[in-house]
Motif scaffolding. Structure first.
Motif, PDB file in Angstrom:
ATOM      1  N   SER A 191      -9.722  -0.693  -3.817  1.00 44.99           N
ATOM      2  CA  SER A 191      -8.589  -1.583  -4.087  1.00 44.99           C
ATOM      3  C   SER A 191      -8.587  -2.008  -5.555  1.00 44.99           C
ATOM      4  CB  SER A 191      -8.685  -2.827  -3.205  1.00 44.99           C
ATOM      5  OG  SER A 191      -9.751  -3.652  -3.632  1.00 44.99           O
ATOM      6  N   GLY A 192      -7.400  -2.369  -6.033  1.00 40.90           N
ATOM      7  CA  GLY A 192      -7.288  -2.874  -7.404  1.00 40.90           C
ATOM      8  C   GLY A 192      -8.123  -4.133  -7.585  1.00 40.90           C
ATOM      9  N   THR A 193      -8.163  -4.954  -6.553  1.00 39.09           N
ATOM     10  CA  THR A 193      -8.943  -6.193  -6.627  1.00 39.09           C
ATOM     11  C   THR A 193     -10.432  -5.888  -6.784  1.00 39.09           C
ATOM     12  OG1 THR A 193      -7.320  -7.177  -5.143  1.00 39.09           O
ATOM     13  CG2 THR A 193      -9.378  -8.388  -5.447  1.00 39.09           C
ATOM     14  N   PRO A 206      -3.786  -7.777  -9.681  1.00 38.19           N
ATOM     15  CA  PRO A 206      -4.200  -6.969  -8.532  1.00 38.19           C
ATOM     16  C   PRO A 206      -4.251  -7.770  -7.244  1.00 38.19           C
ATOM     17  CG  PRO A 206      -6.093  -7.438  -9.928  1.00 38.19           C
ATOM     18  CD  PRO A 206      -4.876  -7.938 -10.655  1.00 38.19           C
ATOM     19  N   HIS A 224      -9.807  -2.830   4.133  1.00 40.66           N
ATOM     20  CA  HIS A 224      -8.347  -2.902   4.217  1.00 40.66           C
ATOM     21  C   HIS A 224      -7.801  -2.146   5.418  1.00 40.66           C
ATOM     22  CE1 HIS A 224      -8.553  -4.275   0.014  1.00 40.66           C
ATOM     23  NE2 HIS A 224      -7.330  -4.750   0.212  1.00 40.66           N
ATOM     24  N   HIS A 225      -6.508  -2.379   5.659  1.00 46.48           N
ATOM     25  CA  HIS A 225      -5.740  -1.635   6.671  1.00 46.48           C
ATOM     26  C   HIS A 225      -5.719  -0.145   6.301  1.00 46.48           C
ATOM     27  CE1 HIS A 225      -2.220  -1.201   3.933  1.00 46.48           C
ATOM     28  NE2 HIS A 225      -2.711  -2.318   3.410  1.00 46.48           N
ATOM     29  N   THR A 229      -0.873  -1.798  -7.568  1.00 44.62           N
ATOM     30  CA  THR A 229      -2.203  -1.541  -8.131  1.00 44.62           C
ATOM     31  C   THR A 229      -2.210  -0.245  -8.951  1.00 44.62           C
ATOM     32  OG1 THR A 229      -2.709  -0.587  -5.986  1.00 44.62           O
ATOM     33  CG2 THR A 229      -3.502  -2.820  -6.402  1.00 44.62           C
ATOM     34  N   LYS A 238      -3.325   1.744   3.494  1.00 49.12           N
ATOM     35  CA  LYS A 238      -3.403   1.476   2.049  1.00 49.12           C
ATOM     36  C   LYS A 238      -3.486   2.796   1.287  1.00 49.12           C
ATOM     37  CE  LYS A 238      -5.983  -1.183  -1.386  1.00 49.12           C
ATOM     38  NZ  LYS A 238      -4.751  -1.399  -2.158  1.00 49.12           N
TER      39      LYS A 238
HETATM   40  O1  LIG Z   1      -2.809  -2.595  -0.418  1.00 50.59           O
HETATM   41  C1  LIG Z   1      -3.150  -3.755  -0.043  1.00 50.59           C
HETATM   42  O2  LIG Z   1      -2.988  -4.135   1.101  1.00 50.59           O
HETATM   43  C2  LIG Z   1      -3.736  -4.650  -1.042  1.00 50.59           C
HETATM   44  N1  LIG Z   1      -3.788  -4.272  -2.280  1.00 50.59           N
HETATM   45  C3  LIG Z   1      -4.286  -5.013  -3.373  1.00 50.59           C
HETATM   46  C4  LIG Z   1      -5.475  -4.324  -3.972  1.00 50.59           C
HETATM   47  O3  LIG Z   1      -5.539  -3.080  -3.983  1.00 50.59           O
HETATM   48  O4  LIG Z   1      -6.348  -5.009  -4.511  1.00 50.59           O
HETATM   49  C5  LIG Z   1      -4.522  -6.463  -3.034  1.00 50.59           C
HETATM   50  C6  LIG Z   1      -5.032  -6.705  -1.648  1.00 50.59           C
HETATM   51  O5  LIG Z   1      -6.342  -6.273  -1.592  1.00 50.59           O
HETATM   52  C7  LIG Z   1      -4.168  -6.004  -0.620  1.00 50.59           C
END
Ligand SMILES: O=C(O)C1=N[C@H](C(=O)O)C[C@H](O)C1
Ligand SMILES: NC(=O)C1=CN([C@@H]2O[C@H](COP(=O)(O)OP(=O)(O)OC[C@H]3O[C@@H](n4cnc5c(N)ncnc54)[C@H](OP(=O)(O)O)[C@@H]3O)[C@@H](O)[C@H]2O)C=CC1
Length: 267
Positions: free
Chosen positions: A162-164, A124, A153-154, A98, A157
């Motif tokens: 997030s990129g998404t 992403p 997210h976990h 990302t 990260k």
């Molecule tokens: O780091 C992650 O785990 C993810 N990263 C991507 C994001 O930042 O969008 C895709 C997904 O969400 C998992």
């Protein structure tokens, strides 16, 4: 960076009379996503894992091993160098890492100009459900005055949001602009900075980090007397692999820069 071990590389000739296997290199091979990609490539009959590179290994091994496609799940601060290397060595790139803004995408497109046969796809999110969620959100965007994005997210990260989530918000904002939807009503003044999330082109984006989670996203849309909630959950990183493998198989047929795997899915 130091050389990767010979055990990490194994080249085999294509079986006679059959389509040649696609030689694949994986960058970030020992990370959470890279580990899953290595498993998926090894399990795919038409692909051959020829190189695994992680921090501390030599990227040159990917070129020496004859990789035709490289899959990158590394870090936002190193991915541009990796892409540059691959383009310079005529290797197609499937990038899940990302951190791409318009300027970085334009730079990659510029690097590709003198290499008309090389393809780079930057996505992403390779989860089919996540890609569909983005499409559904775009479709619904014009009908709702209010929209917010929540990604969960976990806690390991590296980036937030997030990129998404950023791409989802941008796509929604573009759809709203195209339909002439005015700015979302919001009379709030933050008594604590950050309480209303990050502003991505007028769409509030909120990031949750929680032990036990993998990758999740909700898009909340509101109109008079009703709301619409779109939610996607990746409970396991295996969920990203069909999209990654599709991109590995497709990228050789799509020279230039592709953003997202929507086109490969026929969307
Ligand atoms: O780091 C992650 O785990 C993810 N990263 C991507 C994001 O930042 O969008 C895709 C997904 O969400 C998992
Ligand atoms: N597009 C998608 O569908 C998805 C995208 N992602 C994105 O992928 C990226 C990686 O996520 P994740 O796997 O969880 O992260 P990890 O930290 O688990 O993995 C990244 C790996 O890359 C290694 N690395 C660091 N620098 C280099 C380098 N220069 N060359 C090769 N390898 C390197 C790291 O090594 P070390 O730890 O030693 O630094 C680590 O093993 C993030 O940007 C994440 O947001 C994640 C899930 C899905």
């Amino acid at each position: 960076m130091t050389p990767s071990s010979a055990a990490d590389q194994h080249a085999a000739p294509a079986p006679a009379g059959e389509d040649p296997l696609i030689p694949v290199g994986v960058l970030g091979a020992r990370g959470r996503m890279g580990t899953e990609v290595v498993k998926a490539v090894n399990a795919a009959e038409d692909l051959e894992l020829v190189a695994m590179v992680d921090a501390g290994d030599w990227l040159f091994d990917v070129a020496n091993a004859g990789a035709r496609v490289v899959v990158d799940f590394t870090r936002p601060d190193v991915v541009m160098d990796n892409i540059r290397f691959c383009i310079d060595h005529d290797i197609h790139c499937v990038v899940g890492t990302t951190g791409f803004d318009e300027a970085k995408l334009a730079t990659v497109a510029e690097w590709l100009q003198p290499k008309p046969d090389v393809g780079v796809v930057i996505a992403p999110n390779f989860g089919i459900g996540a890609v569909l969620l983005m499409r559904f959100a775009q479709e619904a965007a014009r009908f709702f005055p209010s929209t917010e994005v929540v990604e969960l997210h976990h806690p390991n990260k590296v980036d937030a949001p997030s990129g998404t989530a950023v791409r989802t918000a941008r796509l929604i904002a573009a759809a709203r602009r195209a339909a002439g939807v005015p700015a979302a009503p919001d009379a709030t003044s933050d008594s604590l900075p950050g309480a209303r999330g990050a502003d991505v082109e007028g769409i509030p984006v909120h990031a949750v980090r929680l032990t036990g989670l993998v990758a999740h996203q909700e898009v909340l849309m509101g109109a008079g007397g009703e709301t619409l909630t779109l939610r996607h959950d990746s409970f396991d990183r295996a969920s990203f692999m069909p999209g990654v493998l599709l991109a590995v198989r497709e990228i050789g047929r799509h020279p230039g820069l592709t953003v997202g795997i929507e086109g490969f899915l026929g969307l």
